[in-house]
Design a protein around this motif. Structure first.
Motif, PDB file in Angstrom:
ATOM      1  N   ASN A 142       8.852  -1.095  -0.952  1.00  0.00           N
ATOM      2  CA  ASN A 142       8.920  -0.935   0.494  1.00  0.00           C
ATOM      3  C   ASN A 142       7.551  -0.743   1.134  1.00  0.00           C
TER       4      ASN A 142
ATOM      5  N   TYR B 249      13.194  -3.623  -4.631  1.00  0.00           N
ATOM      6  CA  TYR B 249      12.046  -4.387  -4.128  1.00  0.00           C
ATOM      7  C   TYR B 249      11.202  -3.413  -3.306  1.00  0.00           C
TER       8      TYR B 249
ATOM      9  N   ASP C 188      13.388   3.768  -2.438  1.00  0.00           N
ATOM     10  CA  ASP C 188      13.767   2.359  -2.305  1.00  0.00           C
ATOM     11  C   ASP C 188      15.179   2.179  -2.838  1.00  0.00           C
TER      12      ASP C 188
END
Ligand code: CA
Length: 656
Positions: free
Chosen positions: A305, A303, A299
């Motif tokens: 994935n 945030y 990632d």
């Protein structure tokens, strides 16, 4: 005079053509292909020149507003739409939400994609010769099978009024695009509308709204294709049913599109089957409106994935740059060569990368301000249950065609290279992990070869060299797990070794669907003797071996397992029992070698929920001898008759 007039007339006509083409935005097309020395691309046969190689690029503007820059393959800053065109993309898809803003004008996120954003994207696409697919969600935010919410402005409208609003809204949006000179080639009326759209859940009403969108499209862009879009092609009958419904209402549309995410939506064979069925039954064009695959599990925007290192997804391709390209190539090949009337494939959000901040907080500030994450906190008022709770960044930054700093990755070139193919020397692209479960007292032998996935997605075995292996330490370390790192094909390889107290029995807890390899023999006429599925009566799992007999002195049976391929050594056997009303008992666990009982241990049944272990601590075994371990049960019975449960048999090695 006549002659002069003629020249003038020609000049006028010429300039008219010029201004017309400028008005239509027909710029010189940049669509081409980029050479590659490293990307393997199997040629897609029969690939038509006008096949749609599409890219959804809806988040680009919000990312750029927050400072993201895109580059060409040489590292120079360049308009991302130009880079897409140069790599073989010929169509851009952009989603349009009616009003993705709260009352104070704060964007909901997901690119804040309203029609003005779409116009901006459309103009840039057109500049480089890319057509535009306008994807109306007919919602103020994300529309998919889980939600098809009504736009704020249409709330409370009866269907007649809503239909009029939908027509006028579509007309107004498309007119904006036309005035801006955007080359609109296709208009999608609704997004993943699996049985709902804009808050409507009755097919007749859905039809009215789709028809409104279709009519507006025919009016503003008579040459554009009208597309409908559904998802979950793995649900074969659902897809057939949607097409049947649209046919029943006689919707005026050209393209039946489906999403296809390989890790969710079944096989390519199935995809071609369901789309071909629609194409041949109703004479429609078909396409993939969304697909994507990960080039890494890492990632980049803080945030989480959709695809991550521990995702339990179907993995037909490794999560590598080459794996991503192979996946796209196979989807295209399926639509071109195995699907009737297949016109194209759109990749979803291949330009949606990290907002560029170096921490969650930095990115969050960008997501909130520019809408470059999937949802901002401002979406709460419209979508309190999903976006309002889980707002944040991008869940597909590892499925883009650009790295976190905006540089294109090699797999983007696949779009241009599919037509002729691109052969490079085959080598390993990914190495599979090896998992070994080894008995504490067994031999530790590491493999000399590992499974590899080659550039062309074929499987092969390649030599491996393990580093820093300390077999003695593993032998004496007891129950433990080891991650042994090695090198194979120039890549890291991992061998995960679990040193365990290995149970040499199969189906040790009676959980398998097939009872084998357990064998049972009743020596008297018993009422019940069988595997029973009842969690409350099992020591572990839900199943166990059960007996009961109503008449006195009728419980008499043996339950055993024969074991072959056991290495020579010292072993322990244990089995658990629970039961009642057994009266006088003569039960024992036993070990039989070459037909002779060599060890016994008493087993008892006392009362409900009282489990007892019958253990034979140690016996020797020489490889090649026949071995049988089991339990003999013999009860006089009392009350309603002897009953009992047998579970969890263990055959473990014992260190010498
Ligand atoms: Ca992410």
């Amino acid at each position: 005079m006549v002659k002069v007039n003629k020249i003038l007339a020609t000049l006028v006509a010429f300039s008219l053509v010029l201004s017309l083409s400028a008005g239509c935005g027909k710029a010189k097309s940049e669509v081409g292909k980029m050479p590659s020395d490293t990307l393997y691309v199997e040629k897609v046969e029969n690939l038509p020149d006008d096949f749609i190689m599409g890219m959804d690029a809806s988040s680009v503007i919000s990312l750029e507003n927050g400072g993201v820059k895109y580059y060409d393959f040489d590292g120079n800053e360049q308009d991302v739409f130009k880079t897409l065109a140069q790599s073989g993309i010929n169509y851009i898809r952009v989603r349009v939400w009616n009003d993705p803003h709260d009352a104070d004008g704060n964007g909901y996120g997901g690119g804040n994609c309203d029609i003005d954003t779409a116009v901006e994207i459309g103009k840039r696409a057109t500049k480089y010769g890319l057509k535009l697919l306008v994807n109306f969600h007919y919602s103020d935010f994300w529309a998919d099978p889980s939600k098809q919410m009504c736009p704020k402005a249409w709330k409370g409208m009866e269907i007649e009024e809503k239909t009029k609003a939908c027509y006028e809204y579509t007309l107004e949006c498309l007119t904006k695009l036309k005035k801006a000179g955007v080359d609109v080639g296709m208009v999608q009326v609704g997004n993943e509308t699996n049985g709902a759209m804009a808050g409507e859940k009755i097919w007749m009403n859905i039809y009215y709204l789709m028809d409104a969108g279709s009519r507006a499209t025919r009016e503003v862009f008579p040459k554009a294709l009208v597309a409908v879009h559904f998802t979950n092609p793995e649900k074969v009958t659902n897809i057939a049913d949607y097409a049947k419904k649209l046919n029943y209402y006689n919707l005026d549309y050209d393209v039946f599109a489906s999403s296809y995410y390989p890790y969710w939506h079944g096989t390519l064979e199935n995809l071609s089957k369901v789309l071909t069925n629609v194409a041949e039954t109703y004479g429609k064009k078909v396409m993939v409106a969304e697909t994507s695959y990960a080039f890494t599990v890492v990632d980049s925007d803080h945030y989480g994935n959709t695809i991550s290192g521990d995702a339990s997804v179907t993995k037909n391709y490794p999560y590598t740059v080459q794996g991503q390209a192979n996946c796209v190539r196979d989807v295209v090949d399926t639509i071109v060569n195995k699907t009737t009337n297949g016109i194209g494939v759109f990749y979803w959000e291949g330009t949606w990368i990290s907002s560029g901040g170096s921490s969650y907080d930095e990115n969050k500030a960008l997501w909130e301000k520019y809408g470059s994450g999937w949802a901002s906190s401002y979406a709460k008022e419209y979508d309190p249950n999903d976006a309002g709770k889980y707002f944040g960044g991008c869940a597909v930054d590892n499925q883009a065609f650009f790295d976190p700093t905006g540089h294109p990755i090699e797999s983007l070139k696949v779009f241009g290279l599919m037509k002729d193919g691109n052969k490079v020397d085959l080598k390993a692209d990914a190495v599979e992990d090896t998992n070994l479960i080894i008995d504490l007292n067994g031999e530790i032998t590491l493999p000399t070869e590992v499974n590899a996935v080659m550039l062309d997605n074929s499987k092969s075995v390649i030599p491996v060299e393990w580093k820093n292996v300390d077999i003695d330490k593993m032998k004496s370390g007891g129950v433990a797990k080891y991650d042994i790192v090695g090198t194979a094909g120039g890549m890291d390889a991992h061998c995960y070794v679990s040193m365990v107290e290995f149970n040499f029995l199969k189906n040790y807890s009676f959980e398998d669907a097939d009872e084998a390899p357990w064998k049972a023999k009743a020596n008297k006429a018993m009422d019940e003797l069988k595997v029973e599925d009842k969690a409350t009566d099992s020591l572990t799992g839900t199943k166990h071996y059960h007996f009961w007999s109503g008449n006195p002195n009728t419980v008499d049976f043996d339950l055993w397992q024969e074991i072959s391929d056991l290495p020579s050594g010292t072993y322990r056997f244990a089995i658990s029992t629970m039961g009642g009303d057994c009266g006088t008992q003569n039960n024992y666990a036993y070990v039989k070698i070459n037909g002779e009982i060599v060890a016994k241990s008493e087993a008892i049944f006392t009362s409900y929920n009282e489990w007892h272990d019958s253990i034979i601590d140690s016996f020797s075994y020489n490889a090649g001898d026949t071995l049988e371990v089991g339990i003999h049960v013999e009860c006089a019975g009392e009350g309603n008759g002897a009953w009992g449960k047998i579970d969890d048999a263990l055959l473990n090695s014992v260190s010498k």
